[in-house]
Design a protein around this motif. Sequence first.
Motif, short mmCIF file in Angstrom:
data_model
loop_
_atom_site.label_atom_id
_atom_site.label_comp_id
_atom_site.label_asym_id
_atom_site.label_seq_id
_atom_site.Cartn_x
_atom_site.Cartn_y
_atom_site.Cartn_z
N CYS A 47 4.53 1.22 3.20
CA CYS A 47 4.83 -0.06 3.30
C CYS A 47 4.52 -1.58 3.25
O CYS A 47 3.88 -1.43 2.42
CB CYS A 47 3.52 -0.03 4.55
N CYS A 48 4.65 -2.17 3.85
CA CYS A 48 4.66 -3.55 3.56
C CYS A 48 3.72 -4.52 3.77
O CYS A 48 2.88 -5.38 3.49
CB CYS A 48 6.03 -3.88 3.86
N GLY A 49 3.42 -4.01 4.81
CA GLY A 49 1.75 -4.82 5.58
C GLY A 49 1.56 -3.69 6.47
O GLY A 49 1.71 -2.52 7.05
N LEU A 50 0.59 -3.65 6.73
CA LEU A 50 -0.85 -2.36 7.59
C LEU A 50 -1.99 -3.36 7.98
O LEU A 50 -3.05 -4.29 6.98
CB LEU A 50 -0.74 -1.54 6.79
N TYR A 59 9.76 -4.66 6.14
CA TYR A 59 9.86 -5.94 5.70
C TYR A 59 11.52 -5.58 6.44
O TYR A 59 12.24 -6.88 6.92
CB TYR A 59 10.14 -6.21 4.01
N ASP A 60 12.14 -4.42 7.17
CA ASP A 60 13.49 -4.57 6.75
C ASP A 60 13.43 -3.02 8.40
O ASP A 60 12.45 -1.99 8.42
CB ASP A 60 14.02 -3.11 5.60
N LEU A 61 14.20 -3.55 9.18
CA LEU A 61 14.06 -2.33 10.60
C LEU A 61 14.75 -1.18 9.52
O LEU A 61 14.43 -0.29 10.48
CB LEU A 61 15.79 -3.23 11.46
N ALA A 90 4.38 -6.97 8.44
CA ALA A 90 5.86 -7.49 8.10
C ALA A 90 6.56 -7.80 9.41
O ALA A 90 5.91 -7.45 10.24
CB ALA A 90 6.16 -6.64 7.10
N LEU A 91 7.82 -7.86 9.25
CA LEU A 91 8.61 -8.46 10.19
C LEU A 91 8.91 -6.97 11.00
O LEU A 91 8.99 -6.92 12.92
CB LEU A 91 9.58 -8.53 9.96
N ALA A 92 8.62 -5.57 11.04
CA ALA A 92 9.44 -4.20 11.93
C ALA A 92 8.16 -3.48 11.92
O ALA A 92 7.11 -2.73 10.79
CB ALA A 92 10.88 -3.56 10.81
N PHE A 93 7.62 -3.29 13.01
CA PHE A 93 6.80 -2.41 13.41
C PHE A 93 7.30 -1.64 13.37
O PHE A 93 8.57 -0.55 13.68
CB PHE A 93 6.08 -2.53 15.03
N VAL A 94 6.54 -0.49 12.49
CA VAL A 94 6.08 0.83 12.22
C VAL A 94 5.72 2.24 13.02
O VAL A 94 6.07 2.52 13.93
CB VAL A 94 5.70 1.48 10.94
N ALA A 95 4.38 1.60 13.50
CA ALA A 95 3.55 3.00 13.79
C ALA A 95 1.56 2.07 14.13
O ALA A 95 1.56 1.06 13.33
CB ALA A 95 3.46 3.90 13.56
N PRO A 96 1.29 2.72 15.03
CA PRO A 96 0.32 1.75 15.20
C PRO A 96 -0.78 2.19 14.53
O PRO A 96 -0.91 3.29 13.33
CB PRO A 96 -0.28 2.20 16.95
#
Length: 127
Positions: A47-50, A59-61, A90-96
Amino acid sequence: MNALTAAPMLTLLVPGGKPRPGELAMTGPLALASLAALRFDTAVLGCCGLTAADGLTAYDLDDAAVKRAAIASSRRVIAVAESTKLSRTALAFVAPASALHAVVTDESADAAETAALTDAGVIVRKV
């Protein structure tokens, strides 16, 4: 992938798609279709952020879409994140965060953030 192909008790599958320059991560409709057609015991995602509050981010959609597809096709999800990526969004949400079963990070991980992830039901392993 090279390290995992020699493991005798492992079946390694990788999605098709368009490789992103520099990372060789597969993205695009072919990657999404590949993941939707399969079911995995475990997905291991970078991941880029958590954060416990904002969840897993990229970071990327396109990368975020592939990660969401992998999560949807998996029974268990493990995020691998160096400590500098915890407490970062980061920019794009992936999952909670609650979509993750475990997070593997390093010993330098922020204690408050790892506690918040644990409170969200995520197993945190510092290695």
